[in-house]
Design a protein around this motif. Structure first.
Motif, PDB file in Angstrom:
ATOM      1  N   ASP A  40      37.743  58.746 -33.394  1.00  0.00           N
ATOM      2  CA  ASP A  40      38.212  57.335 -32.790  1.00  0.00           C
ATOM      3  C   ASP A  40      38.770  56.624 -33.017  1.00  0.00           C
ATOM      4  O   ASP A  40      40.032  56.550 -32.140  1.00  0.00           O
ATOM      5  CB  ASP A  40      36.963  56.186 -32.635  1.00  0.00           C
ATOM      6  CG  ASP A  40      35.900  56.927 -31.679  1.00  0.00           C
ATOM      7  OD1 ASP A  40      35.810  57.360 -30.690  1.00  0.00           O
ATOM      8  OD2 ASP A  40      34.308  56.659 -31.879  1.00  0.00           O
ATOM      9  N   TYR A  41      39.107  56.570 -33.841  1.00  0.00           N
ATOM     10  CA  TYR A  41      40.673  55.564 -34.376  1.00  0.00           C
ATOM     11  C   TYR A  41      42.195  57.250 -34.067  1.00  0.00           C
ATOM     12  O   TYR A  41      42.875  56.199 -33.638  1.00  0.00           O
ATOM     13  CB  TYR A  41      40.982  55.765 -35.982  1.00  0.00           C
ATOM     14  CG  TYR A  41      42.946  54.979 -36.343  1.00  0.00           C
ATOM     15  CD1 TYR A  41      42.258  53.049 -36.717  1.00  0.00           C
ATOM     16  CD2 TYR A  41      43.219  55.412 -36.736  1.00  0.00           C
ATOM     17  CE1 TYR A  41      42.701  52.791 -36.762  1.00  0.00           C
ATOM     18  CE2 TYR A  41      44.224  54.128 -37.426  1.00  0.00           C
ATOM     19  CZ  TYR A  41      44.482  53.152 -37.541  1.00  0.00           C
ATOM     20  OH  TYR A  41      45.225  52.482 -37.963  1.00  0.00           O
ATOM     21  N   VAL A  42      41.870  58.206 -34.610  1.00  0.00           N
ATOM     22  CA  VAL A  42      43.098  59.115 -33.794  1.00  0.00           C
ATOM     23  C   VAL A  42      43.188  59.070 -32.492  1.00  0.00           C
ATOM     24  O   VAL A  42      44.802  58.971 -31.922  1.00  0.00           O
ATOM     25  CB  VAL A  42      43.275  60.361 -34.362  1.00  0.00           C
ATOM     26  CG1 VAL A  42      43.581  61.099 -33.682  1.00  0.00           C
ATOM     27  CG2 VAL A  42      43.026  60.668 -36.267  1.00  0.00           C
ATOM     28  N   MET A  92      37.499  55.517 -22.447  1.00  0.00           N
ATOM     29  CA  MET A  92      38.871  54.505 -23.228  1.00  0.00           C
ATOM     30  C   MET A  92      39.639  55.226 -24.243  1.00  0.00           C
ATOM     31  O   MET A  92      40.557  54.126 -24.282  1.00  0.00           O
ATOM     32  CB  MET A  92      37.429  53.297 -23.801  1.00  0.00           C
ATOM     33  CG  MET A  92      36.896  52.620 -22.683  1.00  0.00           C
ATOM     34  SD  MET A  92      37.132  51.748 -21.803  1.00  0.00           S
ATOM     35  CE  MET A  92      38.301  50.546 -22.713  1.00  0.00           C
ATOM     36  N   SER A  93      39.481  56.336 -24.183  1.00  0.00           N
ATOM     37  CA  SER A  93      40.442  56.746 -25.053  1.00  0.00           C
ATOM     38  C   SER A  93      42.015  56.691 -24.730  1.00  0.00           C
ATOM     39  O   SER A  93      42.651  57.168 -23.703  1.00  0.00           O
ATOM     40  CB  SER A  93      40.390  58.418 -25.738  1.00  0.00           C
ATOM     41  OG  SER A  93      38.612  58.102 -25.918  1.00  0.00           O
ATOM     42  N   VAL A 186      45.641  61.689 -19.701  1.00  0.00           N
ATOM     43  CA  VAL A 186      45.633  60.878 -20.575  1.00  0.00           C
ATOM     44  C   VAL A 186      46.572  60.579 -21.036  1.00  0.00           C
ATOM     45  O   VAL A 186      46.633  59.854 -21.999  1.00  0.00           O
ATOM     46  CB  VAL A 186      45.051  61.878 -21.875  1.00  0.00           C
ATOM     47  CG1 VAL A 186      43.512  62.586 -21.631  1.00  0.00           C
ATOM     48  CG2 VAL A 186      45.792  62.905 -22.332  1.00  0.00           C
ATOM     49  N   GLY A 187      47.868  59.944 -19.913  1.00  0.00           N
ATOM     50  CA  GLY A 187      49.316  60.097 -21.009  1.00  0.00           C
ATOM     51  C   GLY A 187      50.108  60.156 -21.349  1.00  0.00           C
ATOM     52  O   GLY A 187      51.269  60.248 -21.718  1.00  0.00           O
ATOM     53  N   GLY A 188      49.567  62.011 -20.962  1.00  0.00           N
ATOM     54  CA  GLY A 188      51.304  62.496 -20.928  1.00  0.00           C
ATOM     55  C   GLY A 188      51.781  62.823 -22.883  1.00  0.00           C
ATOM     56  O   GLY A 188      51.543  62.018 -23.093  1.00  0.00           O
ATOM     57  N   ARG A 194      51.289  58.362 -30.214  1.00  0.00           N
ATOM     58  CA  ARG A 194      50.773  57.177 -30.269  1.00  0.00           C
ATOM     59  C   ARG A 194      49.604  57.885 -31.459  1.00  0.00           C
ATOM     60  O   ARG A 194      48.856  57.580 -32.274  1.00  0.00           O
ATOM     61  CB  ARG A 194      50.531  56.243 -29.047  1.00  0.00           C
ATOM     62  CG  ARG A 194      50.883  56.174 -28.311  1.00  0.00           C
ATOM     63  CD  ARG A 194      50.766  54.291 -27.582  1.00  0.00           C
ATOM     64  NE  ARG A 194      50.001  54.815 -26.451  1.00  0.00           N
ATOM     65  CZ  ARG A 194      50.089  55.476 -25.295  1.00  0.00           C
ATOM     66  NH1 ARG A 194      51.221  55.181 -25.161  1.00  0.00           N
ATOM     67  NH2 ARG A 194      49.438  55.932 -23.754  1.00  0.00           N
ATOM     68  N   CYS A 195      48.770  58.931 -30.646  1.00  0.00           N
ATOM     69  CA  CYS A 195      47.404  59.514 -31.406  1.00  0.00           C
ATOM     70  C   CYS A 195      48.372  60.002 -32.542  1.00  0.00           C
ATOM     71  O   CYS A 195      47.706  59.749 -34.049  1.00  0.00           O
ATOM     72  CB  CYS A 195      46.849  60.695 -30.938  1.00  0.00           C
ATOM     73  SG  CYS A 195      45.945  60.360 -28.988  1.00  0.00           S
TER      74      CYS A 195
END
Length: 221
Positions: A40-42, A92-93, A186-188, A194-195
């Motif tokens: 979940d952190y990643v 929510m990821s 998911v934001g491209g 960011r991950c």
């Protein structure tokens, strides 16, 4: 483990603090919690703040004991095999630039120091660093654990991830194998970058823990 947004004196995430520890009977459960927190952190998932939300447990129930009975009719629902956590609902990821605000990695001010070793090794393989680099040597993993991913995982990666070595990264591999429509959802590339940053940050946190505590206390296997 309810009151997800509180921080009472005793809470489930304290099992992930080396100085607190946990009883042997909880080894399997804590191992899965450690892996869940890392995952979940990643991906930046802020919607699994406690073990009783968006987790489904299967396995560990193959007989007629009381724990296998569910419902008013006493129906036996066997779940053979070892207990496993199934992670549900990742809606929510990928939304935020920083770490998940309810993650014990972020909340516990450096006290979170228990990691699932196989997942650390896989994240190291996706970090963009080669196994002999200082960024990975501090993880105290074996050369076998740092072996590059099989070609089946990386053959679709067309180019190096910017500003890294030739080692594959989470962001590059996902970009190469996930359909563009889903990737955009998911934001491209920005979300994957960011991950990638959180992945490297998590490994750096593990390195810090290994400087303070023995490997046997930091890593679960």
């Amino acid at each position: 483990p309810d009151h997800a947004h509180d921080d009472p004196p005793w809470y489930w995430h304290r099992y992930l603090e080396v100085e607190v520890g946990f009883p042997p009977r909880l080894n399997i459960s804590v191992r899965h919690l450690a892996a869940s927190v890392m995952f979940d952190y990643v991906i930046g998932n802020d919607d699994r703040p406690s073990p009783n939300k968006n987790h489904y447990v299967t396995g560990g129930c193959g007989g007629t004991s009381a724990k296998c009975h569910r419902g008013r009719a006493g129906v036996v629902l066997p779940h053979p095999g070892p207990p496993e956590f199934v992670l549900l609902d990742h809606g929510m990821s990928f939304l935020h630039s920083g770490p998940p605000k309810d993650s014990p990695v972020a909340k516990r001010r450096g006290r979170h120091c228990v990691f699932w070793r196989p997942l650390v090794a896989r994240l190291a393989q996706l970090s963009g660093f080669l196994g002999h680099s200082p960024e990975l040597k501090c993880l105290q993993l074996t050369p076998e654990e740092l072996t590059p991913l099989p070609s089946t995982c990386t053959s679709a990666v067309p180019t190096r991830w910017p500003n890294t070595t030739a080692a594959p990264t989470f962001a590059a591999v996902v970009s190469a194998v996930v359909p563009s429509l889903i990737l955009a959802g998911v934001g491209g590339p920005a979300a994957l970058a960011r991950c990638q940053a959180r992945l490297v940050d998590l490994l750096q946190r593990a390195c810090g823990c290994l400087q303070a505590y023995p490997t046997s206390r930091v890593y679960l296997t």
